[in-house]
Design a protein around this motif. Sequence first.
Motif, mmCIF file in Angstrom:
data_model
loop_
_atom_site.group_PDB
_atom_site.id
_atom_site.type_symbol
_atom_site.label_atom_id
_atom_site.label_comp_id
_atom_site.label_asym_id
_atom_site.label_seq_id
_atom_site.Cartn_x
_atom_site.Cartn_y
_atom_site.Cartn_z
ATOM 1 N N LYS A 79 0.832 -1.211 0.000
ATOM 2 C CA LYS A 79 0.000 0.000 0.000
ATOM 3 C C LYS A 79 0.863 1.256 0.000
ATOM 4 O O LYS A 79 0.619 2.189 -0.767
ATOM 5 C CB LYS A 79 -0.941 0.004 1.207
ATOM 6 N N LEU A 80 1.847 1.281 0.847
ATOM 7 C CA LEU A 80 2.745 2.427 0.939
ATOM 8 C C LEU A 80 3.466 2.669 -0.387
ATOM 9 O O LEU A 80 3.571 3.800 -0.865
ATOM 10 C CB LEU A 80 3.758 2.190 2.065
ATOM 11 N N HIS A 81 3.933 1.582 -1.010
ATOM 12 C CA HIS A 81 4.716 1.729 -2.232
ATOM 13 C C HIS A 81 3.866 1.904 -3.486
ATOM 14 O O HIS A 81 4.384 2.366 -4.512
ATOM 15 C CB HIS A 81 5.735 0.603 -2.354
ATOM 16 N N VAL A 82 2.576 1.574 -3.445
ATOM 17 C CA VAL A 82 1.695 1.941 -4.555
ATOM 18 C C VAL A 82 1.576 3.465 -4.587
ATOM 19 O O VAL A 82 1.680 4.085 -5.650
ATOM 20 C CB VAL A 82 0.307 1.270 -4.440
ATOM 21 N N LYS A 83 1.377 4.066 -3.428
ATOM 22 C CA LYS A 83 1.318 5.528 -3.360
ATOM 23 C C LYS A 83 2.655 6.120 -3.822
ATOM 24 O O LYS A 83 2.689 7.085 -4.576
ATOM 25 C CB LYS A 83 0.975 5.979 -1.938
ATOM 26 N N ASN A 87 3.620 8.609 -6.998
ATOM 27 C CA ASN A 87 4.475 9.795 -6.840
ATOM 28 C C ASN A 87 5.642 9.778 -7.812
ATOM 29 O O ASN A 87 6.146 10.836 -8.198
ATOM 30 C CB ASN A 87 5.003 9.902 -5.406
ATOM 31 N N ASN A 88 6.079 8.576 -8.193
ATOM 32 C CA ASN A 88 7.220 8.435 -9.105
ATOM 33 C C ASN A 88 6.805 8.348 -10.573
ATOM 34 O O ASN A 88 7.621 8.033 -11.432
ATOM 35 C CB ASN A 88 8.054 7.208 -8.725
ATOM 36 N N GLY A 89 5.529 8.606 -10.863
ATOM 37 C CA GLY A 89 5.080 8.645 -12.252
ATOM 38 C C GLY A 89 4.695 7.306 -12.841
ATOM 39 O O GLY A 89 4.548 7.185 -14.063
ATOM 40 N N VAL A 90 4.521 6.291 -12.009
ATOM 41 C CA VAL A 90 4.096 4.983 -12.501
ATOM 42 C C VAL A 90 2.599 5.041 -12.773
ATOM 43 O O VAL A 90 1.825 5.533 -11.945
ATOM 44 C CB VAL A 90 4.426 3.867 -11.477
ATOM 45 N N SER A 91 2.183 4.544 -13.924
ATOM 46 C CA SER A 91 0.771 4.560 -14.292
ATOM 47 C C SER A 91 0.025 3.388 -13.651
ATOM 48 O O SER A 91 0.638 2.399 -13.231
ATOM 49 C CB SER A 91 0.613 4.490 -15.814
ATOM 50 N N VAL A 92 -1.283 3.500 -13.615
ATOM 51 C CA VAL A 92 -2.119 2.409 -13.112
ATOM 52 C C VAL A 92 -1.880 1.151 -13.947
ATOM 53 O O VAL A 92 -1.777 0.043 -13.406
ATOM 54 C CB VAL A 92 -3.613 2.807 -13.116
ATOM 55 N N GLU A 93 -1.766 1.310 -15.254
ATOM 56 C CA GLU A 93 -1.526 0.151 -16.133
ATOM 57 C C GLU A 93 -0.175 -0.503 -15.840
ATOM 58 O O GLU A 93 -0.057 -1.728 -15.881
ATOM 59 C CB GLU A 93 -1.624 0.564 -17.609
ATOM 60 N N GLU A 94 0.844 0.294 -15.540
ATOM 61 C CA GLU A 94 2.156 -0.266 -15.195
ATOM 62 C C GLU A 94 2.109 -0.983 -13.853
ATOM 63 O O GLU A 94 2.745 -2.035 -13.684
ATOM 64 C CB GLU A 94 3.222 0.834 -15.188
ATOM 65 N N ILE A 95 1.358 -0.438 -12.895
ATOM 66 C CA ILE A 95 1.191 -1.117 -11.613
ATOM 67 C C ILE A 95 0.485 -2.446 -11.830
ATOM 68 O O ILE A 95 0.916 -3.487 -11.323
ATOM 69 C CB ILE A 95 0.431 -0.218 -10.610
ATOM 70 N N LYS A 96 -0.588 -2.425 -12.623
ATOM 71 C CA LYS A 96 -1.340 -3.649 -12.902
ATOM 72 C C LYS A 96 -0.446 -4.691 -13.576
ATOM 73 O O LYS A 96 -0.442 -5.860 -13.188
ATOM 74 C CB LYS A 96 -2.547 -3.353 -13.785
#
Length: 133
Positions: A79-83, A87-96
Amino acid sequence: MSDDSALFDKGLPIRRAVLGAEYVDGSMAKADDFMMSFQRATTAIAWGWAWGDPTLDRKTRSLLNLAMLTALGKTPEIKLHVKGALNNGVSVEEIKATLLHATAYCGIPAGLDAFKAAHEVLVAEGALPAKKA
């Protein structure tokens, strides 16, 4: 580390930029002498030494963290690192995509926990719309 001052000083602004000053400063303010040793160590080692190495950019480091934390099953840190990733410009699609990749290697239960944790943060941060009842 006997004298971590240089790495601590290098890591603190990086940690604040990624995780948010409010979170970092709150963690430091709540730390008593016992816990401050951990705060200093994590700031110096993780943030000053690892994140402070210019070889990888912060976006790449965020994606690596999400995959490793999925493997370790560390939901609060996910959770902490998703936020932080946002902040570091990672997109939702890249997280997924990162969580799907981690799911393939770490297993469905680990992936499910990671997806649930990420989803909670992405909705809270406004990166995903809240599902209507």
